[in-house]
Design a protein around this motif. Structure first.
Motif, PDB file in Angstrom:
ATOM      1  N   PRO A 269     -28.870  48.975  -3.319  1.00 11.77           N
ATOM      2  CA  PRO A 269     -29.231  49.666  -5.057  1.00 11.77           C
ATOM      3  C   PRO A 269     -27.522  49.941  -5.300  1.00 11.77           C
ATOM      4  CG  PRO A 269     -29.502  51.908  -4.041  1.00 11.77           C
ATOM      5  CD  PRO A 269     -29.355  51.179  -2.842  1.00 11.77           C
ATOM      6  N   ASN A 270     -26.960  49.862  -5.928  1.00 15.87           N
ATOM      7  CA  ASN A 270     -25.400  49.279  -7.376  1.00 15.87           C
ATOM      8  C   ASN A 270     -24.820  51.242  -7.055  1.00 15.87           C
ATOM      9  OD1 ASN A 270     -25.453  47.162  -8.239  1.00 15.87           O
ATOM     10  ND2 ASN A 270     -26.727  47.801 -10.702  1.00 15.87           N
ATOM     11  N   PRO A 271     -23.311  51.284  -6.168  1.00 20.37           N
ATOM     12  CA  PRO A 271     -23.197  52.131  -6.608  1.00 20.37           C
ATOM     13  C   PRO A 271     -23.169  53.176  -7.759  1.00 20.37           C
ATOM     14  CG  PRO A 271     -21.985  50.496  -5.510  1.00 20.37           C
ATOM     15  CD  PRO A 271     -22.267  49.588  -6.091  1.00 20.37           C
ATOM     16  N   THR A 272     -22.977  54.423  -7.502  1.00 26.95           N
ATOM     17  CA  THR A 272     -22.464  55.571  -8.852  1.00 26.95           C
ATOM     18  C   THR A 272     -21.683  55.557  -8.947  1.00 26.95           C
ATOM     19  OG1 THR A 272     -22.681  57.589  -7.042  1.00 26.95           O
ATOM     20  CG2 THR A 272     -24.833  56.803  -8.319  1.00 26.95           C
ATOM     21  N   TYR A 273     -20.550  55.224  -8.369  1.00 24.72           N
ATOM     22  CA  TYR A 273     -19.116  55.530  -8.398  1.00 24.72           C
ATOM     23  C   TYR A 273     -18.604  56.929  -9.031  1.00 24.72           C
ATOM     24  CZ  TYR A 273     -19.208  50.560  -8.901  1.00 24.72           C
ATOM     25  OH  TYR A 273     -19.389  49.010  -8.146  1.00 24.72           O
ATOM     26  N   SER A 274     -19.042  57.813  -7.829  1.00 28.10           N
ATOM     27  CA  SER A 274     -19.304  59.356  -7.563  1.00 28.10           C
ATOM     28  C   SER A 274     -18.999  59.715  -6.776  1.00 28.10           C
ATOM     29  CB  SER A 274     -20.322  60.035  -8.629  1.00 28.10           C
ATOM     30  OG  SER A 274     -21.664  59.182  -7.943  1.00 28.10           O
ATOM     31  N   GLY A 275     -18.778  61.148  -6.340  1.00 21.15           N
ATOM     32  CA  GLY A 275     -19.102  62.169  -5.460  1.00 21.15           C
ATOM     33  C   GLY A 275     -17.884  61.684  -4.378  1.00 21.15           C
ATOM     34  N   LYS A 276     -18.758  61.874  -3.054  1.00 19.94           N
ATOM     35  CA  LYS A 276     -17.449  61.773  -1.697  1.00 19.94           C
ATOM     36  C   LYS A 276     -17.075  59.981  -2.154  1.00 19.94           C
ATOM     37  CE  LYS A 276     -19.759  65.031   1.607  1.00 19.94           C
ATOM     38  NZ  LYS A 276     -20.598  65.264   2.340  1.00 19.94           N
ATOM     39  N   GLY A 277     -17.768  59.258  -2.395  1.00 16.25           N
ATOM     40  CA  GLY A 277     -17.377  58.247  -1.891  1.00 16.25           C
ATOM     41  C   GLY A 277     -15.927  57.314  -2.754  1.00 16.25           C
ATOM     42  N   VAL A 278     -16.110  58.057  -4.604  1.00 19.38           N
ATOM     43  CA  VAL A 278     -14.991  57.757  -5.239  1.00 19.38           C
ATOM     44  C   VAL A 278     -13.712  58.410  -4.828  1.00 19.38           C
ATOM     45  CG1 VAL A 278     -13.895  59.035  -6.877  1.00 19.38           C
ATOM     46  CG2 VAL A 278     -15.500  58.221  -7.328  1.00 19.38           C
ATOM     47  N   GLU A 279     -13.903  59.974  -3.655  1.00 23.50           N
ATOM     48  CA  GLU A 279     -13.018  60.811  -3.132  1.00 23.50           C
ATOM     49  C   GLU A 279     -12.446  59.984  -2.035  1.00 23.50           C
ATOM     50  OE1 GLU A 279     -14.186  64.555  -1.890  1.00 23.50           O
ATOM     51  OE2 GLU A 279     -15.212  64.720  -3.872  1.00 23.50           O
ATOM     52  N   GLN A 280     -13.149  59.211  -1.207  1.00 22.72           N
ATOM     53  CA  GLN A 280     -13.166  58.524  -0.181  1.00 22.72           C
ATOM     54  C   GLN A 280     -12.128  57.795  -0.405  1.00 22.72           C
ATOM     55  OE1 GLN A 280     -15.781  56.960   2.163  1.00 22.72           O
ATOM     56  NE2 GLN A 280     -14.155  55.609   3.463  1.00 22.72           N
ATOM     57  N   ILE A 281     -12.477  56.633  -1.299  1.00 24.76           N
ATOM     58  CA  ILE A 281     -12.255  55.117  -1.946  1.00 24.76           C
ATOM     59  C   ILE A 281     -10.187  55.680  -2.002  1.00 24.76           C
ATOM     60  CG2 ILE A 281     -11.831  53.029  -2.947  1.00 24.76           C
ATOM     61  CD1 ILE A 281     -14.625  53.036  -2.422  1.00 24.76           C
ATOM     62  N   VAL A 282     -10.227  56.542  -3.064  1.00 25.17           N
ATOM     63  CA  VAL A 282      -9.221  56.582  -4.344  1.00 25.17           C
ATOM     64  C   VAL A 282      -8.072  57.887  -3.197  1.00 25.17           C
ATOM     65  CG1 VAL A 282      -8.642  58.814  -5.572  1.00 25.17           C
ATOM     66  CG2 VAL A 282     -10.146  58.324  -6.341  1.00 25.17           C
ATOM     67  N   ALA A 283      -8.453  58.311  -2.114  1.00 22.12           N
ATOM     68  CA  ALA A 283      -7.194  58.988  -1.212  1.00 22.12           C
ATOM     69  C   ALA A 283      -6.576  57.674  -0.495  1.00 22.12           C
ATOM     70  CB  ALA A 283      -8.068  59.524  -0.290  1.00 22.12           C
ATOM     71  N   GLU A 284      -7.729  56.036  -0.041  1.00 19.82           N
ATOM     72  CA  GLU A 284      -7.364  55.145   0.631  1.00 19.82           C
ATOM     73  C   GLU A 284      -6.527  54.545   0.055  1.00 19.82           C
ATOM     74  OE1 GLU A 284      -9.662  53.271   3.644  1.00 19.82           O
ATOM     75  OE2 GLU A 284     -11.695  54.567   3.871  1.00 19.82           O
ATOM     76  N   MET A 285      -7.020  54.838  -1.196  1.00 17.39           N
ATOM     77  CA  MET A 285      -6.004  53.548  -1.949  1.00 17.39           C
ATOM     78  C   MET A 285      -4.644  54.095  -3.123  1.00 17.39           C
ATOM     79  SD  MET A 285      -7.443  50.392  -2.635  1.00 17.39           S
ATOM     80  CE  MET A 285      -6.540  49.785  -3.565  1.00 17.39           C
ATOM     81  N   ASN A 286      -4.842  55.335  -2.309  1.00 15.07           N
ATOM     82  CA  ASN A 286      -3.546  55.974  -2.839  1.00 15.07           C
ATOM     83  C   ASN A 286      -2.563  56.202  -1.262  1.00 15.07           C
ATOM     84  OD1 ASN A 286      -4.145  57.127  -5.612  1.00 15.07           O
ATOM     85  ND2 ASN A 286      -4.693  59.003  -5.024  1.00 15.07           N
ATOM     86  N   ALA A 287      -2.954  56.401  -0.456  1.00 10.87           N
ATOM     87  CA  ALA A 287      -2.218  55.471   0.617  1.00 10.87           C
ATOM     88  C   ALA A 287      -1.123  54.623   0.778  1.00 10.87           C
ATOM     89  CB  ALA A 287      -2.739  56.181   2.348  1.00 10.87           C
ATOM     90  N   LEU A 288      -2.805  53.279   0.328  1.00  5.70           N
ATOM     91  CA  LEU A 288      -1.982  51.938   0.522  1.00  5.70           C
ATOM     92  C   LEU A 288      -0.841  52.072  -0.302  1.00  5.70           C
ATOM     93  CD1 LEU A 288      -5.533  50.442   1.167  1.00  5.70           C
ATOM     94  CD2 LEU A 288      -3.258  50.131   2.715  1.00  5.70           C
ATOM     95  N   MET A 289      -1.196  52.047  -1.511  1.00  3.27           N
ATOM     96  CA  MET A 289       0.140  52.401  -3.287  1.00  3.27           C
ATOM     97  C   MET A 289      -0.516  53.322  -3.850  1.00  3.27           C
ATOM     98  SD  MET A 289      -1.342  48.316  -4.586  1.00  3.27           S
ATOM     99  CE  MET A 289      -2.375  47.563  -3.114  1.00  3.27           C
ATOM    100  N   PRO A 290       0.892  54.107  -3.568  1.00  2.00           N
ATOM    101  CA  PRO A 290       1.647  55.272  -3.856  1.00  2.00           C
ATOM    102  C   PRO A 290       1.454  55.828  -5.328  1.00  2.00           C
ATOM    103  CG  PRO A 290       2.706  55.194  -2.037  1.00  2.00           C
ATOM    104  CD  PRO A 290       1.346  53.905  -2.189  1.00  2.00           C
TER     105      PRO A 290
END
Length: 320
Positions: A269-290
């Motif tokens: 199903p479509n992601p909810t774009y909330s919770g741990k998924g957001v936390e994980q992807i935000v952290a990874e993207m911030n590391a890649l592009m501060p």
């Protein structure tokens, strides 16, 4: 494109990133451009940015059009009066933020400042034109011309008429955009999200799922596009790729339709774009592009998009 001076006047409503880009695009085609904003200081800031960008583009060989950066900048001015900015304009491009009530108000003001032949166009990325033009006296002159960001380097523009938009407005909008080097596509009917966002959101949803489900890292899932699919899609769309990857579309369907159905049946199903998924992807993207390096990264992106756009134009001139 008509050659009379009256037909080469454009009003830009809003002096932000999109408004500045539109101003530069129209100036590259020899149009006289007036930028209006309710905050005069923002218009002055926009003109300063535009001057610098035109000079930079000229130095890098990426400047569009046949006019020099000085000649193009001389075609652009600012105004704190909407009637003054739109006087004699054959085309008006609205670039205010995405709020339906604001757009209703702005279009109501715009239609009081123009004549029967003026195209009233919006840069909205998702609001259906029928939602903010229905009550207007000049609703038949209204249309959406949604660019892809950044507009100066990515030429695609979605042209979306409302049910009551005159066909002549659609035809003239496409002709003007094409004459400027943009690549217009016309939606035959209104759909939420238009085409760009509908396709983009499907890609985002699956890339999000692949990261959230632990299949790929954020870095690697983006690499699937930048080093793979994106290279093909820079010159061909998905349907064109399918057609060439077999002996025509029918051959592709004969070979791969079953596999496509099987893979698609496993997509969740479509992601909810909330919770741990957001936390994980935000952290990874911030590391890649501060976050403190985003502007630097945008310039990096724009330089590569400009080079790619120039390559495509050069190849088209050569007939390749």
């Amino acid at each position: 494109m008509a050659s009379s001076s009256e037909d080469k006047k454009v009003g830009i409503i809003g002096s932000g990133l999109i408004g500045r880009s539109w101003a530069m695009i129209f100036a590259s085609g020899g149009y006289q451009v007036t930028i209006y904003d309710i905050k005069p200081s923002q218009v002055e800031d926009a003109l300063t940015v535009i001057r610098g960008r035109l000079e930079d583009l000229s130095k890098s060989g990426m400047l569009r059009g046949s006019l020099s950066p000085e000649e193009q900048f001389a075609l652009i001015k600012g105004s704190s009066s909407m009637p003054e900015a739109l006087a004699g304009a054959t085309f008006v491009q609205e670039c205010v933020f995405e709020d339906i009530e604001v757009k209703k108000k702005v279009f109501s003001q715009m239609e009081e400042c123009v004549g029967d032949n003026t195209i009233l166009s919006s840069s909205t990325s998702c609001i259906l034109p029928s939602k903010f033009t229905e009550g207007l006296k000049r609703r038949n002159q209204c249309i959406v011309s949604h660019p892809i960001n950044p507009p100066y380097y990515a030429p695609l523009v979605e042209v979306i008429p409302a049910p009551w938009t005159d066909q002549s407005i659609v035809d003239r909008t496409r002709a003007i955009l094409s004459s400027l080097g943009q690549a217009p596509v016309t939606l035959k009917k209104e759909v939420p999200g238009f085409a760009i966002n509908r396709i983009q959101y499907c890609l985002i949803a699956e890339t999000w799922r692949l990261v959230e489900d632990g299949v790929l890292s954020a870095e690697d899932v983006d690499k699937v596009m930048s080093e793979g699919l994106g290279l093909r899609y820079a010159f061909l769309g998905p349907l064109g790729v399918m057609h060439l990857n077999a002996d025509g579309m029918q051959s592709y369907m004969d070979r791969y339709a079953t596999s496509m159905r099987e893979v698609l049946s496993t997509i969740g199903p479509n992601p909810t774009y909330s919770g741990k998924g957001v936390e994980q992807i935000v952290a990874e993207m911030n590391a890649l592009m501060p976050l403190d390096k985003l502007e630097e990264r945008r310039k990096w992106r724009d330089a590569r998009l400009a080079a790619l756009a120039k390559l495509k134009r050069d190849m088209e001139k050569e007939g390749q």
